[in-house]
Design a protein around this motif. Structure first.
Motif, PDB file in Angstrom:
ATOM      1  N   TRP A  40      15.119   8.444  -2.823  1.00  0.00           N
ATOM      2  CA  TRP A  40      14.675   9.835  -2.663  1.00  0.00           C
ATOM      3  C   TRP A  40      14.438  10.463  -4.038  1.00  0.00           C
ATOM      4  N   ALA A  41      15.345  10.236  -4.969  1.00  0.00           N
ATOM      5  CA  ALA A  41      15.212  10.821  -6.303  1.00  0.00           C
ATOM      6  C   ALA A  41      14.022  10.237  -7.059  1.00  0.00           C
ATOM      7  N   ASP A  42      13.686   8.979  -6.782  1.00  0.00           N
ATOM      8  CA  ASP A  42      12.607   8.301  -7.514  1.00  0.00           C
ATOM      9  C   ASP A  42      11.279   8.309  -6.766  1.00  0.00           C
ATOM     10  N   ARG A  43      11.148   9.129  -5.733  1.00  0.00           N
ATOM     11  CA  ARG A  43       9.962   9.031  -4.876  1.00  0.00           C
ATOM     12  C   ARG A  43       8.663   9.297  -5.638  1.00  0.00           C
ATOM     13  N   ALA A  44       8.665  10.224  -6.595  1.00  0.00           N
ATOM     14  CA  ALA A  44       7.439  10.496  -7.355  1.00  0.00           C
ATOM     15  C   ALA A  44       7.117   9.326  -8.290  1.00  0.00           C
ATOM     16  N   GLU A  45       8.123   8.812  -8.954  1.00  0.00           N
ATOM     17  CA  GLU A  45       7.930   7.663  -9.848  1.00  0.00           C
ATOM     18  C   GLU A  45       7.488   6.434  -9.064  1.00  0.00           C
ATOM     19  N   ASP A  46       8.114   6.211  -7.906  1.00  0.00           N
ATOM     20  CA  ASP A  46       7.768   5.042  -7.097  1.00  0.00           C
ATOM     21  C   ASP A  46       6.357   5.137  -6.526  1.00  0.00           C
ATOM     22  N   ALA A  47       5.882   6.355  -6.289  1.00  0.00           N
ATOM     23  CA  ALA A  47       4.525   6.503  -5.764  1.00  0.00           C
ATOM     24  C   ALA A  47       3.503   5.930  -6.732  1.00  0.00           C
ATOM     25  N   VAL A  48       3.842   5.915  -8.022  1.00  0.00           N
ATOM     26  CA  VAL A  48       2.931   5.383  -9.041  1.00  0.00           C
ATOM     27  C   VAL A  48       3.243   3.923  -9.350  1.00  0.00           C
ATOM     28  N   GLU A  49       4.533   3.605  -9.545  1.00  0.00           N
ATOM     29  CA  GLU A  49       4.920   2.284 -10.007  1.00  0.00           C
ATOM     30  C   GLU A  49       5.284   1.314  -8.891  1.00  0.00           C
ATOM     31  N   ARG A  50       5.778   1.811  -7.756  1.00  0.00           N
ATOM     32  CA  ARG A  50       6.230   0.939  -6.672  1.00  0.00           C
ATOM     33  C   ARG A  50       5.779   1.512  -5.323  1.00  0.00           C
ATOM     34  N   PRO A  51       4.479   1.601  -5.101  1.00  0.00           N
ATOM     35  CA  PRO A  51       3.981   2.244  -3.868  1.00  0.00           C
ATOM     36  C   PRO A  51       4.335   1.487  -2.596  1.00  0.00           C
ATOM     37  N   HIS A  52       4.817   0.244  -2.726  1.00  0.00           N
ATOM     38  CA  HIS A  52       5.175  -0.533  -1.544  1.00  0.00           C
ATOM     39  C   HIS A  52       6.510  -0.100  -0.945  1.00  0.00           C
ATOM     40  N   ARG A  53       7.289   0.675  -1.654  1.00  0.00           N
ATOM     41  CA  ARG A  53       8.606   1.049  -1.157  1.00  0.00           C
ATOM     42  C   ARG A  53       8.504   1.955   0.071  1.00  0.00           C
ATOM     43  N   PRO A  54       9.602   2.026   0.852  1.00  0.00           N
ATOM     44  CA  PRO A  54       9.534   2.736   2.131  1.00  0.00           C
ATOM     45  C   PRO A  54       9.101   4.193   2.053  1.00  0.00           C
ATOM     46  N   ILE A  55       9.564   4.948   1.047  1.00  0.00           N
ATOM     47  CA  ILE A  55       9.202   6.369   0.995  1.00  0.00           C
ATOM     48  C   ILE A  55       7.763   6.572   0.536  1.00  0.00           C
ATOM     49  N   PRO A  56       7.330   6.030  -0.602  1.00  0.00           N
ATOM     50  CA  PRO A  56       5.938   6.258  -1.007  1.00  0.00           C
ATOM     51  C   PRO A  56       4.919   5.628  -0.060  1.00  0.00           C
ATOM     52  N   SER A  57       5.307   4.564   0.649  1.00  0.00           N
ATOM     53  CA  SER A  57       4.374   3.948   1.593  1.00  0.00           C
ATOM     54  C   SER A  57       4.288   4.719   2.906  1.00  0.00           C
ATOM     55  N   GLY A  58       5.135   5.728   3.084  1.00  0.00           N
ATOM     56  CA  GLY A  58       5.088   6.567   4.280  1.00  0.00           C
ATOM     57  C   GLY A  58       5.887   6.036   5.447  1.00  0.00           C
ATOM     58  N   ARG A  59       6.626   4.956   5.261  1.00  0.00           N
ATOM     59  CA  ARG A  59       7.393   4.410   6.379  1.00  0.00           C
ATOM     60  C   ARG A  59       8.681   5.184   6.641  1.00  0.00           C
ATOM     61  N   ILE A  60       9.190   5.883   5.620  1.00  0.00           N
ATOM     62  CA  ILE A  60      10.371   6.723   5.779  1.00  0.00           C
ATOM     63  C   ILE A  60      10.097   8.057   5.103  1.00  0.00           C
ATOM     64  N   ARG A  61      10.381   9.153   5.792  1.00  0.00           N
ATOM     65  CA  ARG A  61      10.164  10.476   5.219  1.00  0.00           C
ATOM     66  C   ARG A  61      11.232  10.786   4.176  1.00  0.00           C
ATOM     67  N   PRO A  62      10.873  11.476   3.097  1.00  0.00           N
ATOM     68  CA  PRO A  62      11.869  11.829   2.078  1.00  0.00           C
ATOM     69  C   PRO A  62      13.057  12.589   2.650  1.00  0.00           C
TER      70      PRO A  62
END
Length: 380
Positions: A122-144
């Protein structure tokens, strides 16, 4: 727990091993705190976020198995196998046989570790959207909001289980929970990050001691050794996506050698002396022949060697070539080494049955990771 071991070891616990969780090939991870993982081999996790080949948008609710898989990925379930050994090693260090309150401490550790995992993403959701878009939150599979709610709920459950184990356990669990949240929200990207992860993993071991015996003093040396290991792993994990650091893996390699020597070099003898134990001066009890190793000494040495072998080789490779793939393998090796280290600490404290129980978690974790198709887990 996040945590330590955590993103341990903590993990991570536990983390580093809780704290982020580092990319670990086909093995359980460590550290308390959140975790950062590369996409699993074969695209596991990414397939749920990728549109169909014909470009048509995915319609309707996602399959239940897809949601379950996303939560399993968010919580880094294979990493959970590094957590129970903290409390068990803590109980062994306190000189008390594990019981019901030890189980409550394990439950508390598991909840706080998973709280760190969810909070980390949750804390890294903005960073992950750029560097790790496959993760559950940035990929939209789990809401923040769902991830944050899970972190809050798991933290509350962890503290409630610790309270059920007694006031001494709650007195340790409260700062443990605080270290998990502080790591994920404030300290992760600061120089204090590895130390926070190490503190979480050490506190997780002390939680087992406090719950089982009501005190923590006897377990402080074991907590310091486990925390040192988590500190080394977490320091390496901070460069897992960029590589280029020779200092971190070389320092971790040296730390592994020192820890292996300390664990195997001294084994505490429990009193009263048993048939094969050397009795203390002035106390009754048969003495073993000079130079004849005790079975416990052999077990401790074997587990210490297993710890060193698991961690040292990938650290050495990362020292020679600090590329991102080899740095990630070094982190994975460090996370996997958490379990034999926990087992060695229990054997060192004179609890061979507990040490063998902890050691059995390693193959169980590998089997679970294969069956769950979660081939990579991470701690930072």
């Amino acid at each position: 727990m996040s945590r330590a071991g955590a993103r341990d070891a903590s993990g991570s616990s536990g983390s580093s091993a809780s704290p982020r969780v580092l990319a670990v090939p086909a093995a359980p991870a460590d550290g308390h705190g959140g975790d950062a993982a590369a996409p699993p081999a074969g695209g596991q996790g990414a397939d749920l976020a990728t549109p169909p080949a014909d470009g048509a948008a995915t319609r309707g609710p996602r399959p239940r198995s897809g949601r379950a898989g996303a939560w399993a990925e968010l919580l880094r379930l294979p990493a959970l196998f590094t957590v129970p050994g903290d409390a068990l090693a803590g109980a062994a260090a306190a000189g008390v046989r594990p019981g019901r309150r030890t189980l409550l401490a394990i439950g508390s550790s598991l909840c706080l570790y998973e709280a760190g995992m969810a909070l980390n993403d949750w804390a890294d959701r903005a960073e992950d959207a750029v560097e790790r878009p496959h993760r559950p939150i940035p990929s939209g599979r789990i809401r923040p909001a769902a991830a944050l709610a899970a972190a809050c709920g798991l933290t509350g459950a962890g503290l409630a289980l610790a309270a059920a184990a007694g006031r001494p356990a709650l007195a340790v669990a409260a700062p443990l929970a605080g270290s998990v949240w502080a790591y994920d929200l404030v300290l992760k990207h600061t120089p204090a990050g590895p130390a926070a992860m190490a503190a979480a993993r050490g506190l997780d071991l002390l939680l087992g001691a406090a719950a089982t015996s009501g005190g923590t003093r006897a377990a402080l040396p074991s907590a310091a050794l486990l925390g040192s290991h988590t500190l080394a792993v977490t320091a390496v994990s901070r460069r897992e996506t960029t590589g280029g650091s020779v200092l971190a893996p070389s320092a971790a390699l040296a730390t592994t050698g020192v820890l292996a020597r300390l664990v195997a070099g001294h084994r505490r003898t429990r009193l009263p002396a048993g048939r094969w134990a050397a009795a203390a001066p002035g106390l009754p009890g048969p003495k073993r022949a000079v130079g004849a190793p005790e079975a416990g000494d052999v077990l401790t040495a074997a587990l210490g060697a297993a710890y060193a072998a698991t961690a040292a080789r990938p650290y050495f490779h990362a020292t020679l070539n600090p590329s991102p793939p080899l740095t990630q393998r070094a982190v994975g090796g460090g996370i996997r080494a958490t379990i034999p280290l926990q087992a060695a600490l229990a054997a060192r404290a004179g609890a061979p049955a507990t040490s063998l129980l902890i050691a059995a978690l390693a193959p169980a974790g590998r089997m679970f990771a294969r069956r769950a198709a979660m081939r990579k887990v991470s701690i930072t």
